[in-house]
Design a protein around this motif. Structure first.
Motif, PDB file in Angstrom:
ATOM      1  N   ALA A  18     -25.861 -21.628  18.693  1.00 46.44           N
ATOM      2  CA  ALA A  18     -24.969 -20.463  18.678  1.00 46.44           C
ATOM      3  C   ALA A  18     -25.784 -19.178  18.692  1.00 46.44           C
ATOM      4  CB  ALA A  18     -24.056 -20.502  17.446  1.00 46.44           C
ATOM      5  N   LEU A  19     -26.855 -19.139  17.928  1.00 39.76           N
ATOM      6  CA  LEU A  19     -27.726 -17.953  17.931  1.00 39.76           C
ATOM      7  C   LEU A  19     -28.328 -17.725  19.316  1.00 39.76           C
ATOM      8  CD1 LEU A  19     -29.498 -18.528  14.510  1.00 39.76           C
ATOM      9  CD2 LEU A  19     -27.915 -16.664  15.058  1.00 39.76           C
ATOM     10  N   ALA A  20     -28.689 -18.799  19.981  1.00 41.56           N
ATOM     11  CA  ALA A  20     -29.278 -18.693  21.321  1.00 41.56           C
ATOM     12  C   ALA A  20     -28.278 -18.170  22.348  1.00 41.56           C
ATOM     13  CB  ALA A  20     -29.830 -20.050  21.760  1.00 41.56           C
ATOM     14  N   ARG A  21     -26.987 -18.299  22.070  1.00 49.24           N
ATOM     15  CA  ARG A  21     -25.957 -17.820  23.000  1.00 49.24           C
ATOM     16  C   ARG A  21     -25.689 -16.332  22.878  1.00 49.24           C
ATOM     17  NH1 ARG A  21     -20.899 -21.692  23.354  1.00 49.24           N
ATOM     18  NH2 ARG A  21     -20.376 -20.100  24.888  1.00 49.24           N
ATOM     19  N   ILE A  22     -26.248 -15.700  21.860  1.00 50.61           N
ATOM     20  CA  ILE A  22     -26.078 -14.243  21.744  1.00 50.61           C
ATOM     21  C   ILE A  22     -26.863 -13.607  22.896  1.00 50.61           C
ATOM     22  CG2 ILE A  22     -26.563 -12.207  20.332  1.00 50.61           C
ATOM     23  CD1 ILE A  22     -26.225 -14.023  17.866  1.00 50.61           C
ATOM     24  N   PRO A  23     -26.202 -12.798  23.715  1.00 51.56           N
ATOM     25  CA  PRO A  23     -26.884 -12.215  24.879  1.00 51.56           C
ATOM     26  C   PRO A  23     -28.156 -11.459  24.467  1.00 51.56           C
ATOM     27  CG  PRO A  23     -24.531 -11.770  24.972  1.00 51.56           C
ATOM     28  CD  PRO A  23     -24.805 -12.368  23.620  1.00 51.56           C
ATOM     29  N   ARG A  24     -29.186 -11.602  25.267  1.00 48.82           N
ATOM     30  CA  ARG A  24     -30.483 -10.977  24.981  1.00 48.82           C
ATOM     31  C   ARG A  24     -30.354  -9.467  24.794  1.00 48.82           C
ATOM     32  NH1 ARG A  24     -36.049 -13.069  26.478  1.00 48.82           N
ATOM     33  NH2 ARG A  24     -34.933 -15.014  26.702  1.00 48.82           N
ATOM     34  N   ARG A  25     -29.480  -8.826  25.574  1.00 46.96           N
ATOM     35  CA  ARG A  25     -29.321  -7.373  25.464  1.00 46.96           C
ATOM     36  C   ARG A  25     -28.745  -6.968  24.113  1.00 46.96           C
ATOM     37  NH1 ARG A  25     -24.893  -9.086  28.308  1.00 46.96           N
ATOM     38  NH2 ARG A  25     -22.920  -8.124  27.739  1.00 46.96           N
ATOM     39  N   VAL A  26     -28.032  -7.893  23.444  1.00 46.93           N
ATOM     40  CA  VAL A  26     -27.509  -7.657  22.104  1.00 46.93           C
ATOM     41  C   VAL A  26     -28.548  -8.083  21.059  1.00 46.93           C
ATOM     42  CG1 VAL A  26     -25.714  -8.317  20.455  1.00 46.93           C
ATOM     43  CG2 VAL A  26     -25.110  -7.905  22.849  1.00 46.93           C
ATOM     44  N   ALA A  27     -29.110  -9.256  21.254  1.00 45.16           N
ATOM     45  CA  ALA A  27     -30.066  -9.814  20.287  1.00 45.16           C
ATOM     46  C   ALA A  27     -31.265  -8.906  20.068  1.00 45.16           C
ATOM     47  CB  ALA A  27     -30.521 -11.198  20.745  1.00 45.16           C
ATOM     48  N   LYS A  28     -31.685  -8.184  21.094  1.00 39.68           N
ATOM     49  CA  LYS A  28     -32.859  -7.325  20.940  1.00 39.68           C
ATOM     50  C   LYS A  28     -32.626  -6.185  19.945  1.00 39.68           C
ATOM     51  CE  LYS A  28     -32.068  -4.140  24.778  1.00 39.68           C
ATOM     52  NZ  LYS A  28     -32.541  -3.683  26.075  1.00 39.68           N
ATOM     53  N   HIS A  29     -31.349  -5.921  19.620  1.00 37.05           N
ATOM     54  CA  HIS A  29     -31.027  -4.856  18.670  1.00 37.05           C
ATOM     55  C   HIS A  29     -30.866  -5.365  17.238  1.00 37.05           C
ATOM     56  CE1 HIS A  29     -30.632  -1.890  21.818  1.00 37.05           C
ATOM     57  NE2 HIS A  29     -29.878  -2.734  22.483  1.00 37.05           N
ATOM     58  N   MET A  30     -30.879  -6.681  17.068  1.00 34.76           N
ATOM     59  CA  MET A  30     -30.778  -7.235  15.717  1.00 34.76           C
ATOM     60  C   MET A  30     -32.075  -6.909  14.994  1.00 34.76           C
ATOM     61  SD  MET A  30     -28.691 -10.789  16.188  1.00 34.76           S
ATOM     62  CE  MET A  30     -29.544 -11.497  17.565  1.00 34.76           C
ATOM     63  N   ASP A  31     -31.954  -6.357  13.804  1.00 34.11           N
ATOM     64  CA  ASP A  31     -33.130  -5.883  13.098  1.00 34.11           C
ATOM     65  C   ASP A  31     -33.100  -6.293  11.632  1.00 34.11           C
ATOM     66  OD1 ASP A  31     -35.526  -4.355  12.708  1.00 34.11           O
ATOM     67  OD2 ASP A  31     -34.292  -2.765  11.853  1.00 34.11           O
ATOM     68  N   ASN A  32     -34.161  -6.973  11.203  1.00 35.11           N
ATOM     69  CA  ASN A  32     -34.360  -7.308   9.798  1.00 35.11           C
ATOM     70  C   ASN A  32     -33.183  -8.103   9.241  1.00 35.11           C
ATOM     71  OD1 ASN A  32     -36.063  -7.309   7.562  1.00 35.11           O
ATOM     72  ND2 ASN A  32     -35.103  -5.496   6.676  1.00 35.11           N
ATOM     73  N   VAL A  33     -32.889  -9.244   9.884  1.00 34.32           N
ATOM     74  CA  VAL A  33     -31.781 -10.094   9.465  1.00 34.32           C
ATOM     75  C   VAL A  33     -32.245 -11.552   9.481  1.00 34.32           C
ATOM     76  CG1 VAL A  33     -30.787 -10.214  11.785  1.00 34.32           C
ATOM     77  CG2 VAL A  33     -29.346 -10.642   9.820  1.00 34.32           C
TER      78      VAL A  33
END
Length: 124
Positions: A18-33
Motif C-alpha cells: 500500500a505504501l508503494a502505491r502512493i504516487p512518487r510525486r506525493v511520496a516525495k513530500h512525506m517528511d519525518n514520518v
C-alpha cells in the motif's frame, strides 16, 4: 477473531505494498514520518473504552509545521491496526483494499487533510 485471516508477515507485506502505491510525486513530500503495525488500538484514559481504530496518525501535519519543527522533532507516527482490519473483512482481497484505504487515509492526515474532507473524497 472473526473475519479474514492473514499472518503478520503477509499483513506487513500488504502495508508495504500500500505504501508503494502512493504516487512518487506525493511520496516525495512525506517528511519525518514512520509507519508501525500494532495488533489493536488501546484507548487512552479519557477515551471511550470501546473505541476501535483501523489506523492512527500522531504528529504535526505538514500544513502546521513552522521553522520550529526542524529543531530535532521526533518523527510523526502512523499506526495501522491489524486485528480490527482483519475482523471487518471477509477475504484477503478485502483486507488488502482496507489496508490501502487506511494507509492513504492516515497519510492524508500527515498532509493536513481532515476526516470530513477524506470522507468527501471517498477515503473515509
Amino acid at each position: 477473531m472473526g473475519g479474514a485471516w492473514m499472518g503478520e508477515d503477509e499483513f506487513e507485506a500488504a502495508v508495504d505494498a500500500a505504501l508503494a502505491r502512493i504516487p512518487r510525486r506525493v511520496a516525495k513530500h512525506m517528511d519525518n514520518v514512520a509507519v508501525f503495525i500494532e495488533d489493536t488500538y488501546v484507548p487512552g484514559a479519557h477515551e471511550d473504552p470501546n473505541t476501535v481504530l483501523l489506523g492512527l496518525y500522531e504528529g504535526t501535519p505538514l500544513t502546521e509545521r513552522g521553522e520550529w519543527y526542524a529543531a530535532g522533532s521526533l518523527p510523526d507516527r502512523i499506526t495501522i491496526f491489524r486485528e480490527p482490519i482483519l475482523q471487518m473483512c471477509s477475504t484477503r482481497e478485502e483486507v488488502v483494499q482496507e489496508i490501502l484505504v487506511t494507509v492513504v487515509h492516515e497519510f492524508a492526515h500527515h498532509f493536513g487533510i481532515d476526516d470530513a474532507r477524506l470522507h468527501e473524497l471517498g477515503w473515509g
